[in-house]
Design a protein around this motif. Structure first.
Motif: not given
Length: 295
Positions: A256-269
């Protein structure tokens, strides 16, 4: 005492073509911003609410929890450090080596002047995917005992630094050579008459005059190298040695992958690239047209 007011200037009539141009530009800007705004919207919502109501729905809860969790779960601070270890030496080496080549081909006349510059420039025309197989095998066969933790050029920050220098030097040499050609040749001739060496002519006379070009290229290189994902994915196998763009894999689970969590990580990078751009915006914009009116 009466005063006569000067007639105002007539306003230019609004032409339909100009209105259409502004509508087109506004629509294009919104189209480019839409994915970013959607990522921000998704990152601020918990996944439980998104899965229950769908992405196209009015939010009940907006918080920064996804950003906090993404920063902790991906160990992003460690990967930011890995990126700095790769980006800073790569940018400095690329600027130094490309400026040396540009100085040689622009300030001295010889038969292979243009051919040498074309060789460096042609390297940018070669797709990276074409050489990935021989380059991968070369990295595996290159032993560097005591220099890298892996003992090889593969799976090391040094390997990424070298590949970035190799691929970015051609563009930088081309731009800097055009810029250096615009400098007065009288400076070079006067320095040579006064007995200046070639190194002093490059380091103390020519290079200080190229600060605008160097600053623009440093901005562009920092963003390009920071955003690299392809070379890090191919030439790094240990997860702890990955740069920050590859660290987002830590946010993906096996089932399982949380897309909202990945979106937050992408914005941080993306934050460091935004900081570099806004801090050096003038140099970045000038770098888009650098060398177009030189030579």
């Amino acid at each position: 005492m009466s005063t006569v007011s000067a007639p105002g200037k007539r306003r230019a009539p609004i032409r339909p073509a100009r209105v259409l141009l502004h509508v087109f530009l506004a629509g294009t800007a919104l189209a480019w911003l839409a994915p970013l705004l959607w990522a921000v919207f998704s990152a601020l919502r918990p996944y439980s609410e998104t899965s229950a109501k769908g992405y196209v729905s009015w939010p009940d809860t907006l918080s920064l929890d996804n950003f906090t969790n993404a920063f902790r779960q991906s160990d992003m601070l460690h990967y930011f450090g890995n990126t700095l270890v790769i980006a800073i030496p790569a940018v400095l080496l690329t600027l130094f080596l490309s400026s040396c080549v540009a100085f040689y081909v622009s300030r001295f006349d010889f038969r292979l002047n243009l051919a040498l510059l074309l060789v460096f420039t042609a390297g940018n025309l070669l797709p990276q995917q074409v050489i990935i197989t021989p380059l991968y095998r070369l990295y595996l066969l290159t032993d560097l005992p005591g220099i890298t933790a892996s003992g090889k050029l593969y799976d090391s920050a040094l390997g990424l630094v070298l590949i970035h220098v190799a691929f970015q030097s051609g563009f930088c040499a081309f731009v800097l050579s055009n810029y250096m050609r615009s400098l007065p040749h009288e400076l070079t001739e006067a320095a040579l008459v006064d007995g200046a060496s070639v190194w002093r002519l490059y380091w103390q006379i020519t290079l200080p005059l190229c600060k605008p070009a160097m600053a623009a290229l440093a901005t562009l290189l920092s963003i390009w190298i920071y955003n690299d994902f392809f070379w890090a994915l191919v030439l790094i196998s240990t997860g702890e040695n990955m740069p920050v763009t590859s660290a987002l894999n830590n946010l993906s689970g096996q089932y399982f992958t949380d897309p909202n969590l990945v979106a937050a990580g992408s914005l941080l990078t993306a934050i460091p690239t935004l900081v570099v751009y806004f801090a050096l915006q003038r140099q970045f914009v000038s770098g888009l047209t650098l060398g177009s009116n030189k030579g």
